[in-house]
Design a protein around this motif. Structure first.
Motif, PDB file in Angstrom:
ATOM      1  N   GLU A 642     -29.976  -5.832 -12.759  1.00 18.31           N
ATOM      2  CA  GLU A 642     -29.578  -4.636 -13.503  1.00 18.31           C
ATOM      3  C   GLU A 642     -28.190  -4.844 -14.099  1.00 18.31           C
ATOM      4  N   PRO A 643     -27.958  -4.352 -15.315  1.00 23.52           N
ATOM      5  CA  PRO A 643     -26.624  -4.490 -15.913  1.00 23.52           C
ATOM      6  C   PRO A 643     -25.613  -3.589 -15.212  1.00 23.52           C
ATOM      7  N   ALA A 644     -24.418  -4.129 -14.997  1.00 23.65           N
ATOM      8  CA  ALA A 644     -23.337  -3.364 -14.388  1.00 23.65           C
ATOM      9  C   ALA A 644     -22.522  -2.689 -15.476  1.00 23.65           C
ATOM     10  N   SER A 645     -21.653  -1.774 -15.066  1.00 24.40           N
ATOM     11  CA  SER A 645     -20.842  -1.030 -16.030  1.00 24.40           C
ATOM     12  C   SER A 645     -19.900  -1.933 -16.816  1.00 24.40           C
ATOM     13  N   ASP A 646     -19.521  -3.072 -16.220  1.00 28.37           N
ATOM     14  CA  ASP A 646     -18.595  -3.969 -16.911  1.00 28.37           C
ATOM     15  C   ASP A 646     -19.317  -4.988 -17.789  1.00 28.37           C
ATOM     16  N   GLY A 647     -20.633  -4.846 -17.910  1.00 26.65           N
ATOM     17  CA  GLY A 647     -21.393  -5.757 -18.751  1.00 26.65           C
ATOM     18  C   GLY A 647     -21.984  -6.946 -18.024  1.00 26.65           C
ATOM     19  N   SER A 648     -21.581  -7.155 -16.776  1.00 26.18           N
ATOM     20  CA  SER A 648     -22.146  -8.256 -16.003  1.00 26.18           C
ATOM     21  C   SER A 648     -23.532  -7.865 -15.495  1.00 26.18           C
ATOM     22  N   LEU A 649     -24.180  -8.799 -14.825  1.00 26.48           N
ATOM     23  CA  LEU A 649     -25.524  -8.576 -14.330  1.00 26.48           C
ATOM     24  C   LEU A 649     -25.504  -8.529 -12.808  1.00 26.48           C
ATOM     25  N   LEU A 650     -26.040  -7.448 -12.244  1.00 22.67           N
ATOM     26  CA  LEU A 650     -26.146  -7.333 -10.788  1.00 22.67           C
ATOM     27  C   LEU A 650     -27.459  -7.969 -10.357  1.00 22.67           C
ATOM     28  N   VAL A 651     -27.361  -9.091  -9.643  1.00 21.65           N
ATOM     29  CA  VAL A 651     -28.569  -9.842  -9.304  1.00 21.65           C
ATOM     30  C   VAL A 651     -28.922  -9.766  -7.824  1.00 21.65           C
ATOM     31  N   GLU A 652     -28.100  -9.100  -7.012  1.00 21.77           N
ATOM     32  CA  GLU A 652     -28.290  -9.114  -5.562  1.00 21.77           C
ATOM     33  C   GLU A 652     -28.423 -10.573  -5.110  1.00 21.77           C
ATOM     34  N   GLN A 653     -29.607 -10.956  -4.562  1.00 20.81           N
ATOM     35  CA  GLN A 653     -29.828 -12.363  -4.198  1.00 20.81           C
ATOM     36  C   GLN A 653     -30.854 -13.026  -5.102  1.00 20.81           C
ATOM     37  N   GLY A 659     -37.287 -10.796 -12.713  1.00 19.39           N
ATOM     38  CA  GLY A 659     -37.822  -9.702 -11.918  1.00 19.39           C
ATOM     39  C   GLY A 659     -38.494  -8.675 -12.803  1.00 19.39           C
ATOM     40  N   SER A 660     -39.059  -7.650 -12.170  1.00 13.55           N
ATOM     41  CA  SER A 660     -39.724  -6.593 -12.928  1.00 13.55           C
ATOM     42  C   SER A 660     -39.681  -5.294 -12.144  1.00 13.55           C
ATOM     43  N   ASP A 661     -39.819  -4.190 -12.845  1.00 16.00           N
ATOM     44  CA  ASP A 661     -39.864  -2.882 -12.196  1.00 16.00           C
ATOM     45  C   ASP A 661     -41.062  -2.779 -11.263  1.00 16.00           C
ATOM     46  N   HIS A 662     -42.178  -3.363 -11.669  1.00 16.99           N
ATOM     47  CA  HIS A 662     -43.387  -3.285 -10.854  1.00 16.99           C
ATOM     48  C   HIS A 662     -43.195  -3.974  -9.505  1.00 16.99           C
ATOM     49  N   ILE A 663     -42.593  -5.156  -9.526  1.00 15.33           N
ATOM     50  CA  ILE A 663     -42.325  -5.867  -8.269  1.00 15.33           C
ATOM     51  C   ILE A 663     -41.419  -5.030  -7.376  1.00 15.33           C
ATOM     52  N   ASP A 664     -40.380  -4.453  -7.943  1.00 14.97           N
ATOM     53  CA  ASP A 664     -39.471  -3.609  -7.159  1.00 14.97           C
ATOM     54  C   ASP A 664     -40.220  -2.438  -6.541  1.00 14.97           C
ATOM     55  N   GLN A 665     -41.092  -1.830  -7.303  1.00 18.04           N
ATOM     56  CA  GLN A 665     -41.840  -0.675  -6.796  1.00 18.04           C
ATOM     57  C   GLN A 665     -42.752  -1.071  -5.643  1.00 18.04           C
ATOM     58  N   LEU A 666     -43.365  -2.238  -5.732  1.00 15.55           N
ATOM     59  CA  LEU A 666     -44.233  -2.698  -4.651  1.00 15.55           C
ATOM     60  C   LEU A 666     -43.434  -2.942  -3.369  1.00 15.55           C
ATOM     61  N   PHE A 667     -42.248  -3.530  -3.494  1.00 19.75           N
ATOM     62  CA  PHE A 667     -41.391  -3.708  -2.321  1.00 19.75           C
ATOM     63  C   PHE A 667     -40.991  -2.364  -1.731  1.00 19.75           C
ATOM     64  N   ASP A 668     -40.613  -1.430  -2.574  1.00 20.96           N
ATOM     65  CA  ASP A 668     -40.179  -0.125  -2.096  1.00 20.96           C
ATOM     66  C   ASP A 668     -41.297   0.603  -1.363  1.00 20.96           C
ATOM     67  N   ARG A 669     -42.505   0.476  -1.875  1.00 18.91           N
ATOM     68  CA  ARG A 669     -43.636   1.102  -1.196  1.00 18.91           C
ATOM     69  C   ARG A 669     -43.941   0.405   0.119  1.00 18.91           C
ATOM     70  N   ALA A 670     -43.854  -0.939   0.128  1.00 18.10           N
ATOM     71  CA  ALA A 670     -44.174  -1.694   1.340  1.00 18.10           C
ATOM     72  C   ALA A 670     -43.206  -1.385   2.471  1.00 18.10           C
ATOM     73  N   VAL A 671     -41.912  -1.259   2.158  1.00 11.64           N
ATOM     74  CA  VAL A 671     -40.919  -1.030   3.203  1.00 11.64           C
ATOM     75  C   VAL A 671     -41.006   0.384   3.766  1.00 11.64           C
ATOM     76  N   SER A 672     -41.679   1.286   3.053  1.00 13.49           N
ATOM     77  CA  SER A 672     -41.834   2.664   3.521  1.00 13.49           C
ATOM     78  C   SER A 672     -43.212   2.938   4.115  1.00 13.49           C
ATOM     79  N   GLU A 673     -44.059   1.924   4.130  1.00 18.61           N
ATOM     80  CA  GLU A 673     -45.425   2.085   4.627  1.00 18.61           C
ATOM     81  C   GLU A 673     -45.503   1.697   6.104  1.00 18.61           C
ATOM     82  N   LEU A 674     -45.784   2.672   6.960  1.00 17.75           N
ATOM     83  CA  LEU A 674     -45.786   2.419   8.395  1.00 17.75           C
ATOM     84  C   LEU A 674     -47.080   1.792   8.887  1.00 17.75           C
ATOM     85  N   ASP A 675     -48.127   1.810   8.074  1.00 18.30           N
ATOM     86  CA  ASP A 675     -49.353   1.108   8.433  1.00 18.30           C
ATOM     87  C   ASP A 675     -49.155  -0.369   8.097  1.00 18.30           C
ATOM     88  N   ALA A 676     -49.176  -1.218   9.121  1.00 14.99           N
ATOM     89  CA  ALA A 676     -48.838  -2.630   8.930  1.00 14.99           C
ATOM     90  C   ALA A 676     -49.758  -3.313   7.925  1.00 14.99           C
TER      91      ALA A 676
END
Length: 744
Positions: A642-653, A659-676
């Motif tokens: 994601e772009p930062a306010s100073d114009g740089s890119l926030l890449v985490e790791q 990357g893509s929004d879809h991949i992020d959404q799948l991770f977010d759903r997986a980490v909140s899903e209590l059914d293994a």
């Protein structure tokens, strides 16, 4: 082994490391068929630790374990924590759910009687029941106050705590004491599937209760611990960390009296083993080979040594040497006697070294980590997913895996997932989302992206017509020649006409942005050297005409006059040979389809920090450790930048910047899903899309080679599993002069 290239620390949970790079960054056809099988598969290589029951392990003695360096901090939650931090704190602090041999988290009965989700609606609630015998080394029981202090330090709500990770802790709403301090009730504001990852390691409230002790105090010492060992000393000048048995440990008593971690550079470990300075050490293939050779060494009695000094001696050469040493030529005899004495001394030294190395065994398995080819998709040709997929489908992953693992006798099973390894319950081969190795398809993808053979060749105004004055001159000369031709009608005029035509055609095609002689001619195009009127080719080319291009350059890929050239950054250190070998093979594979690579070798120390993390590369090799919690640990690695306010890119790791929004959404759903099972299904979907994006191409699971004293049990190549430090020891009491005694 030291591996260059394993990323560390960000705001989310940092994966435990070994840079994994280099020798570690050490470190296996594109994308085999996808498997639809569910559930765990067999582990590619089992752990190799010379297992022995505790009754066979003797009491006492000291073991010295080589580490890369004394850790900068003993606080595992700080950004500069490393593999040595993990190794040492594993013997000192509670780990509530360590990984087992199959890479699954297992409840540790030394610390927990039970831990389970007791409610999901309206909010997730986890109840921990602690072992009633569990106490810190000062005698205080481990309890709710320690959980509360660690949550507050790592929740991210108090910036005074300098923490590198808060994943999961930020979802906790409150922590309450149960009927007593041995019952801990944790309520989450949002569901958290990876709740077992929390509170490991668990620090005492004396460390996490204030920013001062958390930020500074725990960097160099831990006065209060709760493991089978306690910390005696940290000596950075000497490069050692010494642990003693913990007299308050309530579990099985540690078999060793003390455990010493000694800083030894990877390139110095063969000498350290030979000198008896260490008993356990991660090693590279070269050292493993030295140990294997030592097992086959024989003395020179009755014949030459098996290898080393004197091994090339033959009966004839030995007789000739003896004759010279005892001959009448005094000068020659003196020289021969000196040479024979030098050889005898070298043989004696080498034999002693071989005897020392023969006391070690090489324990080998596969590390819970994979080495990948990273493709930086931030800008340039690799920002096009068609180019990334083409590169991936050019690679023969099996050849690369075989090159690294085959000589070590380890299975070269290709990793099919970015988020789990073979043997783990969440493993599924999703590489089919990218496709198998297919050079024809790779070329088609590149062509679709506009990169074609001869595409680096372009018509330029400068070389097409030259300068305006030259063009006018040529036109005038052509006009005059035409008049002469009409007037004379001679053979000489006809030849002049041909020469004139050649002079117009010369120099029309050059390689864009290339120096003379470096560029190719496109398919069906002609170069100056092909249009010469006579004599040696190129001999009569006008000034400034590019020299003939090498024939092999014709197949170079390019677009709009620009060649497809990628910068491949590799580490240069002695422990990185495996990575360089793999890199060389990748260069050959890409070259075969016309992609040019510019290999840049850099120091191991700067490889990750100055190149991988900063994005100063097109292609690179580095490794990621496996994890029992891919929903938590995988998210920052594959998150959309994601772009930062100073114009740089926030890449985490996400150092590939793909990357893509879809991949992020799948991770977010997986980490909140209590059914293994449901959580794993979401992660498999995410992994398939990561494969398809082709920013990271897993190549092989890294080899794990550990030199271990042959008398030691329950230590070596652990694979997925965490060590049980209390079970490590000698199966026969050490004799005088053994490693531990020699160090004293």
């Amino acid at each position: 082994m030291a591996h260059v290239g394993v990323p560390r620390g960000t705001a989310r949970k940092r994966r435990s490391v070994a840079l994994l790079a280099t020798g570690v960054l050490t470190i296996p056809v594109l994308a085999g068929c996808s498997s639809d099988s569910e559930g765990p598969t067999s582990v590619a290589a089992p752990q190799d630790i010379a297992p022995a029951s505790r009754d066979r392990v003797t009491e006492g003695s000291t073991v010295t374990w080589a580490i890369d360096g004394v850790p900068a901090t003993l606080n595992a939650f700080q950004a500069d924590a490393d593999s040595a931090t993990t190794r040492i704190t594993g013997a000192l602090l509670p780990s509530l759910f360590p990984m087992d041999a199959k890479g699954e988290p297992r409840l540790n009965p030394d610390y927990l009687e039970s831990a389970k989700v007791i409610g999901q609606e309206p909010k997730q609630v986890v109840l921990y029941k602690l072992n009633q015998q569990a106490v810190w080394s000062d005698g205080r029981e481990i309890g709710a106050p320690d959980f509360v202090a660690q949550w507050r330090a790592l929740s991210g709500k108090d910036s005074a705590f300098w923490t590198a990770r808060n994943a999961g802790y930020e979802r906790i709403e409150k922590i309450e004491r149960g009927k007593d301090d041995l019952q801990v009730r944790v309520t989450f504001s949002k569901p958290y599937a990876d709740w077992r990852s929390l509170f490991s390691p668990l620090y005492p409230k004396e460390v996490t209760g204030s920013p001062g002790t958390f930020n500074d105090g725990a960097r160099t010492t831990l006065e209060n611990t709760a493991g089978p060992f306690r910390l005696r000393s940290v000596n950075k000048p000497e490069g050692s960390v010494v642990l003693d048995r913990n007299p308050r440990w309530w579990g099985n008593e540690a078999k060793l009296e003390s455990l010493v971690f000694r800083a030894v550079e990877p390139e110095d470990r063969t000498d350290a083993l030979t000198e008896g300075a260490v008993d356990v050490a991660d090693i590279d293939p070269a050292t493993a080979n030295s140990i294997a050779l030592a097992a086959r060494y024989r003395s020179g009695k009755g014949g030459p040594p098996a290898h080393g000094p004197g091994s090339d001696s033959t009966p004839a050469s030995a007789l000739r040497s003896w004759a010279l040493a005892h001959g009448s030529d005094e000068e020659a005899a003196e020289a021969a006697q000196a040479a024979r004495e030098e050889t005898r001394e070298a043989i004696a030294v080498y034999a002693a070294e071989q005897k020392s190395l023969n006391g070690f065994a090489v324990r080998k398995s596969l590390e819970p980590a994979y080495t990948q080819l990273a493709l930086n998709g931030e800008s340039g040709p690799l920002s096009d997913d068609r180019v990334r997929r083409a590169i991936a489908r050019t690679l023969d992953r099996q050849e690369l895996a075989d090159a690294v693992l085959g000589p070590l006798g380890l299975p070269a099973k290709l990793p099919g997932s970015h988020l789990a390894l073979a043997g783990q319950p969440g493993y599924k081969d999703s590489s089919g989302a990218l496709g198998e190795q297919d050079t024809k398809e790779a070329r088609a993808l590149l062509a679709d992206a506009g990169w074609t053979p001869g595409g680096a060749v372009r018509r330029t105004e400068d070389t097409k017509a030259g300068s305006e004055a030259e063009e006018k001159g040529r036109a005038g000369k052509a006009e005059q020649k035409e008049k002469d031709e009409k007037a004379e009608k001679t053979d000489k005029a006809e030849k002049a006409e041909k020469d004139d035509k050649a002079s117009h055609d010369e120099g029309m095609y050059v390689v864009g942005d290339e120096k003379p002689g470096d560029g190719p001619a496109g398919d069906g195009e002609v170069t100056a050297q092909d249009k010469q009127a006579g004599g040696a080719r190129g001999a009569y080319a006008p000034t400034g005409t590019p020299a003939p291009a090498p024939a092999s350059v014709k197949d170079r890929l390019g677009k709009a006059g620009k060649p497809l050239s990628l910068r491949f950054v590799l580490p240069s250190g002695p422990g990185s040979q495996s990575l360089r070998t793999v890199g060389e093979k990748i260069v050959e594979m890409l070259d075969s389809i016309g992609i040019t690579t510019q290999v840049t070798k850099v120091d191991d120390d700067s490889y990750f920090k100055d190149h991988i993390a900063s994005g100063d590369y097109d292609l690179a090799l580095y490794s990621w450790p496996a994890t029992a919690y891919p929903a938590t640990d995988g998210r920052p690695i594959f998150a959309k930048p994601e772009p930062a306010s100073d114009g740089s890119l926030l890449v985490e790791q996400n150092y590939t910047r793909v990357g893509s929004d879809h991949i992020d959404q799948l991770f977010d759903r997986a980490v909140s899903e209590l059914d293994a099972n449901a959580s794993r299904d979401l992660l498999k979907q995410a992994d398939a899309r990561i494969w398809a994006a082709a920013g990271s191409i897993p190549l092989y699971q890294r080899p794990q080679l550990v030199a271990v004293d042959k008398k030691l049990a329950n230590v070596g190549a652990f694979g997925f599993a965490a060590p049980r430090y209390e079970d490590i020891g000698f199966t026969a009491r050490q004799a005088a002069g053994s490693t531990a005694n020699r160090k004293k």
